[in-house]
Design a protein around this motif. Structure first.
Motif, PDB file in Angstrom:
ATOM      1  N   MET A 433       0.830  -1.191   0.000  1.00 45.54           N
ATOM      2  CA  MET A 433       0.000   0.000   0.000  1.00 45.54           C
ATOM      3  C   MET A 433       0.871   1.250   0.000  1.00 45.54           C
ATOM      4  N   PHE A 434       0.495   2.215  -0.838  1.00 39.03           N
ATOM      5  CA  PHE A 434       1.213   3.479  -0.920  1.00 39.03           C
ATOM      6  C   PHE A 434       0.845   4.344   0.291  1.00 39.03           C
ATOM      7  N   ILE A 435       1.775   5.196   0.694  1.00 38.57           N
ATOM      8  CA  ILE A 435       1.544   6.049   1.855  1.00 38.57           C
ATOM      9  C   ILE A 435       0.495   7.121   1.533  1.00 38.57           C
ATOM     10  N   GLN A 436      -0.040   7.723   2.584  1.00 38.58           N
ATOM     11  CA  GLN A 436      -0.999   8.814   2.405  1.00 38.58           C
ATOM     12  C   GLN A 436      -0.656   9.973   3.342  1.00 38.58           C
ATOM     13  N   PRO A 437       0.315  10.781   2.971  1.00 38.35           N
ATOM     14  CA  PRO A 437       0.630  11.949   3.800  1.00 38.35           C
ATOM     15  C   PRO A 437      -0.278  13.122   3.460  1.00 38.35           C
ATOM     16  N   THR A 438      -0.189  14.170   4.249  1.00 36.82           N
ATOM     17  CA  THR A 438      -0.848  15.429   3.931  1.00 36.82           C
ATOM     18  C   THR A 438      -0.030  16.158   2.868  1.00 36.82           C
ATOM     19  N   VAL A 439      -0.712  16.753   1.898  1.00 40.11           N
ATOM     20  CA  VAL A 439      -0.048  17.518   0.841  1.00 40.11           C
ATOM     21  C   VAL A 439      -0.740  18.870   0.718  1.00 40.11           C
ATOM     22  N   HIS A 440      -0.039  19.812   0.086  1.00 39.63           N
ATOM     23  CA  HIS A 440      -0.615  21.113  -0.221  1.00 39.63           C
ATOM     24  C   HIS A 440      -1.040  21.139  -1.682  1.00 39.63           C
ATOM     25  N   THR A 441      -2.232  21.662  -1.946  1.00 39.51           N
ATOM     26  CA  THR A 441      -2.727  21.763  -3.308  1.00 39.51           C
ATOM     27  C   THR A 441      -2.365  23.118  -3.901  1.00 39.51           C
ATOM     28  N   GLU A 442      -2.611  23.282  -5.209  1.00 39.56           N
ATOM     29  CA  GLU A 442      -2.362  24.569  -5.868  1.00 39.56           C
ATOM     30  C   GLU A 442      -3.195  25.678  -5.234  1.00 39.56           C
ATOM     31  N   ALA A 443      -4.359  25.301  -4.706  1.00 39.54           N
ATOM     32  CA  ALA A 443      -5.235  26.298  -4.075  1.00 39.54           C
ATOM     33  C   ALA A 443      -4.792  26.650  -2.666  1.00 39.54           C
ATOM     34  N   GLY A 444      -3.755  25.969  -2.176  1.00 42.42           N
ATOM     35  CA  GLY A 444      -3.244  26.265  -0.844  1.00 42.42           C
ATOM     36  C   GLY A 444      -3.874  25.463   0.267  1.00 42.42           C
TER      37      GLY A 444
END
Length: 566
Positions: A433-444
């Motif tokens: 299973m691939f990890i699921q971290p928090t990311v920032h989107t283009e919208a911030g």
């Protein structure tokens, strides 16, 4: 506390006229699911959001309202997240739920409290199953293409080259017929479908039973789960959400459920764990037998077994429910591709290839945990206590329990995946299973990665353009599957001017976890399946070859697209 749903409410939410019936049949669907438990409801939600016509058939007149499973893990929460219901489930959970094994004198010899959240959620969580089942059921109201029939007993079925015909007995004793392209049997450990297909259910039934007692307004109030390895009568004490306490006591030889249910005997049991056994608010008591069994096959033609119909296991690691949810996540997207005519039916073979061995591993772990709690021989308990006392002072052993490393994580070595050349499977992330971290989107916005992916495939590239290594035909193939192309950048680079190719989404690695993940392997691109397992690993120059391999593994009906000319 417990939520039930009546047949009337079901019919109001899912009108039977929503989908037309074919001539000669009372109901038709693309997929029929027998059993409105968590596995069947999850599959119905997943297929519902893909626009597939689903009919859920339940023999009871309402969802089961008595407490059953009490542990939901991070993988199962990720599955619920995939159908858009996790925010409604979380209020019914207690995260970071520790499990502690105690000696008869109360010494903790194994403290399991994993604090990892690599998949986006707490590794161990307490919950009360009927409340979450109700959320899954209510989620079906979103889809006009999903219907539920309660009070229908499956009395027979047959299949041919184009579908499955089911015979139901309705609430008034009337016979109804259903025609569906595929049938998913989620009808429990005593599965009528499995027995009718004459599929062996191999394994053992435990020689002893356990009485489960659920109490409202928790008279202890302490958090977590305690398993007391008392040779006179082992027991479990578990704190659950909404102020519920569960006690489980082993039923000793010669005792019966009727005897244990007598007030004086109930008082005697509870006096082991409470100073005032008379001052409790009983919700329900039940006696359970623990089984460890695995179906010889998970698929027969257009019929597939899932959840308890395919495997059942003792409760000690809380993996019966979670293994069923893994089945649901693995099967639903594959079934969706087959029903939509994108993949051939042979894709469903990969469901058993991938799930059966891990289900067996979880059965073995659950049996082992049961033997730790209640050893078959009393002298084994004495050895356990002595050895555990010594091992508890070895840091590596303590970490082994604290981080729950003994739990076999799913890793597929065959099925819908392409292993990189020259890399041993045990050293590869492919099939994991691939990890699921928090990311920032283009919208911030700060979101978990799956929010960006949705219920689809993803090609995730660190730093580079995820389209560069693919031909136009290969890009068209992945886009036909609804694939999300994602370019991951260090978060500080998100503010810089940078051309983004059409159809590619950029995200910022605000935690550093994605950089760390890609940095472990000689690759920069991960092909991630809808169930979040890594199907392939590549660099831009090898992505085309991996794409070709997955085209074959997915049993795609169309010819394989040409590789890029570079």
């Amino acid at each position: 506390m417990n939520q039930t749903v009546s047949p009337e409410a079901s019919r109001a939410a899912h009108p039977v006229s929503a989908l037309p019936a074919a001539s000669g049949f009372d109901y038709t669907s693309q997929v029929a699911i027998v059993g409105a438990g968590p596995v069947g409801l999850t599959i119905a939600n997943y297929l519902g959001q893909w626009g597939i016509e689903v009919l859920v058939i339940e023999k009871l007149d309402a969802l089961i309202n008595y407490p059953r499973a009490i542990g939901i893990d991070d993988e199962a929460l990720r599955t619920v997240q995939s159908v858009g219901l996790v925010e409604r489930v979380l209020p019914h959970t207690t995260p970071w739920h520790a499990m502690r094994f105690l000696t008869p004198k109360g010494r903790c010899f194994a403290d399991i409290q994993p604090m990892t959240d690599e998949f986006g959620w707490s590794r161990r969580n307490a919950f009360i199953q009927p409340q979450v089942d109700a959320v899954l059921f209510e989620g079906l109201k979103r889809f006009a293409n999903v219907r539920t029939l309660f009070s229908r007993d499956l009395s027979g079925f047959s299949q041919d080259d184009t579908g499955v015909t089911l015979t139901l007995t309705g609430p008034d004793g009337l016979t109804e017929t259903v025609r569906s392209q595929y049938l998913v049997a989620c009808d429990g450990g005593n599965s009528f479908v499995r027995r009718t297909l004459d599929i062996a259910f191999e394994g053992k039934t435990a020689p002893n039973q356990w009485i489960v007692i659920d109490i409202a307004n928790d008279p202890l109030g302490t958090p977590n789960v305690y398993l007391c390895c008392d040779p006179l009568r082992p027991y479990v004490s578990a704190a659950l959400p909404h102020g519920v306490r569960r006690f489980e006591f082993m039923v000793m030889p010669g005792e019966t459920e009727e005897e244990l249910g007598q007030p004086q005997n109930m008082r005697k049991l509870l006096s082991k764990v409470l100073p005032d056994p008379d001052r409790v608010e009983l919700i329900r008591k039940r006696v359970y037998t623990h089984n460890a069994r695995l179906a010889a096959r998970f698929r027969a033609g257009r019929i597939v077994l899932a959840g308890d119909a395919a495997h059942i296991m003792p409760v000690w690691q809380g993996q019966g429910y979670n293994s069923g949810m893994r089945d649901a996540f693995n099967l639903a997207w594959k079934l969706g591709l087959v029903v939509r005519g994108i993949s051939q039916i042979e894709l469903l073979d990969s469901y058993e290839q991938e799930r059966k061995s891990h289900a067996k591993a979880m059965i073995d772990l659950s049996v082992l945990a049961g033997h730790v709690l209640a050893p078959p021989k009393r002298w084994q308990g004495a050895v356990r206590d002595g050895v555990s006392w010594l091992l508890n002072y070895i840091p590596s052993v303590k970490r082994y329990f604290l981080e729950m490393r003994f739990k076999p994580m799913p890793q597929y070595t065959q099925g819908v995946l392409v292993q990189p050349d020259g890399v041993a499977a045990e050293n590869s992330p492919v099939g994991r299973m691939f990890i699921q971290p928090t990311v920032h989107t283009e919208a911030g916005d700060s979101v978990l990665l799956d929010k960006v992916i949705g219920s689809r495939f993803a090609i995730i590239a660190w730093g580079s353009n995820p389209l560069w290594g693919l031909s136009e035909a290969q890009i068209a193939f992945w886009r036909a599957l609804g694939t999300q192309f994602i370019q991951v950048l260090p978060d500080v680079q998100m503010q810089g001017a940078r051309e983004v190719p059409d159809g590619v989404v950029r995200v910022g690695d605000c935690t550093g976890r994605l950089k760390e993940w890609f940095g472990r392997y000689p690759a920069s691109i991960a092909v991630v399946r809808p169930d979040r397992f890594v199907a392939g690993l590549a660099i831009p120059q090898t992505l085309g070859r991996v794409s070709d391999g997955l085209h074959t593994a997915l049993a795609i009906r169309t010819p394989r697209p040409a590789a890029p000319a570079r």
